[in-house]
Design an enzyme around this catalytic site. Structure first.
Site, short mmCIF file in Angstrom:
data_model
loop_
_atom_site.label_atom_id
_atom_site.label_comp_id
_atom_site.label_asym_id
_atom_site.label_seq_id
_atom_site.Cartn_x
_atom_site.Cartn_y
_atom_site.Cartn_z
N TYR A 150 0.81 -1.22 0.00
CA TYR A 150 0.00 0.00 0.00
C TYR A 150 0.84 1.27 0.00
CZ TYR A 150 -4.79 -1.56 0.64
OH TYR A 150 -6.04 -2.06 0.45
N ASP A 271 -4.14 -16.87 5.25
CA ASP A 271 -5.23 -17.58 4.56
C ASP A 271 -6.02 -18.45 5.53
OD1 ASP A 271 -2.76 -18.80 4.67
OD2 ASP A 271 -3.05 -20.05 2.91
#
Ligand code: NAP
Length: 406
Positions: A150, A271
């Protein structure tokens, strides 16, 4: 004037009884949800503290309104005002296309070094939820706000910059990169990880959460996400040695039973945590995680408690903090007085908590819940609650105020 300014001294927030708090109305649905939020916040302060306390609101022109009136999307003056007033609240902002700013929201966070994006995810009965036991959901995400992919360090495929970086990586670092690839850089530092994790652990201690989970993908990205995990454990051991224990110590020394008052520090691969928060949400309290993981997990978790219309948030740094809804400007509903103001209202309650005005914050949450129980709700909740009556954004705000005033 000075006595109306919130200050931070030795890391402690000093809030006068009549603070000036800057607000940014926001674009799209921003004006609708801000109007309802402001009325609810004013009513909560008035009914809780009578004339003793009152917020003096100060508008900052940012976003489309700023551009229309001043020619600037985000002025230095607005940034300075947020910094000097320490606490602010904002509606969602459109990302101006082709104006050289990737996102006003990201720009505000980076320029003010608001390094912790804090998003509580707590179920409020009877909001419709896809979960069988939504009442078990009570988590707070601490998402790192300044680094990771980001940070905006990226170059388009075929650009001179990308070709230069590829040439360096190929020839100097012997990395195997496909020709003409796009390139993005993922920086993660010990300093920025430590301050985020320290804030997450402090929050767990102050709000009696049993654990802080470091969510990462360190099995694959060892020197960024893996380092985040290691620095996270180090932070706990260095700064909170008496109050934290690791999950490994929990089983080695305490037979799996958490000693009273201790916060367990554990880690989970990114995950896998997505299935664990669904299957065993009660095992998670505070979750500290890098930027991208935090973005994904907070929206996914908000779906479990009723969707984006009910998801509050804050961006907090050492010098100042801005409270804002998790969702965006929902342009198709702009000006229709239709959407759920709940997310910004709950962000306002978070702001009052942050200021130490906890009674007013509690009054807002109680009345918001009562309004939902009454079945007079905005379209997003009405389409999920049997026999509910759909009301407008402003009417929903007024219902909350009516219930608050008894
Ligand atoms: P969005 O504005 O969050 O809206 C997506 C959908 O979420 C809406 O169509 C609506 O769903 C639902 N929703 C959002 N807010 C709601 C509310 N208050 N009540 C009920 N439902 C709500 O996402 P987007 O359309 O992808 O983004 C639009 C703009 O917002 C973009 O310019 C983006 O850059 C910006 N943005 C700003 C921020 C911020 O200011 N922090 C954050 C995210 C995005 P239904 O269609 O199902 O009714």
């Amino acid at each position: 004037m000075a006595e109306k300014i919130v200050k931070i001294e030795n890391g402690k927030l000093l809030v006068p009884d009549n603070p000036i708090i800057p607000f940014i109305e926001g674009d799209g649905i921003g004006p609708d949800i801000w109007k309802a939020t402001r009325a609810v916040m004013d009513a909560s302060v008035e009914t809780t503290y009578h004339k003793k306390r009152r917020i003096e609101w100060k508008e900052l022109l940012v976003g489309e309104k700023g551009f229309d009136k001043t020619g600037q999307w985000l002025s230095q003056e607005a940034l300075n005002s947020i910094k000097s007033h320490v606490v602010a609240i904002k509606g969602p902002l459109t990302t101006p296309v082709g104006q050289g700013i990737r996102s006003l929201n990201v720009a505000i966070r980076q320029k003010l070094d608001l390094y912790a994006c804090v998003r509580p995810v707590k179920y409020m009965s009877p909001v419709p939820s896809p979960m069988k036991h939504p009442e078990k959901i009570d988590m707070v995400i601490f998402r790192e706000n300044t680094e990771d992919v980001y940070a905006g360090i990226e170059w388009a495929a075929g650009s001179n910059e990308a070709e230069k970086v590829i040439s360096f990586l190929k020839h100097e670092m012997h990395a195997d990169i496909p020709e003409h690839a796009g390139i993005g850089i993922k920086p993660m530092s010990q300093k920025n990880t430590r301050r985020l994790v320290a804030r997450a652990i402090s929050h767990a201690i102050e709000n009696v959460y049993e654990s802080v989970t470091l969510m990462h993908k360190g099995n694959i990205m060892k020197y960024t996400e893996g380092a985040f995990r290691n620095w996270g454990y180090e932070t706990a051991a260095d700064l909170f040695p008496d109050i934290t224990i690791t999950e490994a110590q929990l089983y080695e020394k305490y037979d799996g039973r958490r000693p009273e008052g201790k916060v367990i520090i554990k880690d989970r691969i990114a995950d896998m945590i997505f299935q664990q928060v669904l299957l065993r949400p009660e095992e998670f309290g505070v979750i500290a995680t890098p930027n991208l993981n935090g973005d994904y997990i907070s929206d996914a978790l908000s779906a479990q408690i009723g969707g984006l219309g009910m998801a509050p948030g804050a961006n907090i740094g050492d010098d100042c903090a801005i409270f804002e809804a998790t969702h965006g400007t929902a342009p198709k509903y702009a000006g229709l007085d239709k959407v759920n103001p709940g997310s910004l209202i709950l962000s306002g309650a978070m702001m009052l908590d942050y200021m130490g005005w906890k009674e007013a914050a509690a009054a807002i949450r109680k009345a918001l819940q009562a309004a939902i129980i009454s079945g007079h709700v905005t379209y997003d909740l009405a389409r999920q609650i049997k026999n509910a009556t759909e009301v407008s954004c402003s009417r929903f705000g007024n219902e909350i105020i009516k219930l608050m005033k008894g």
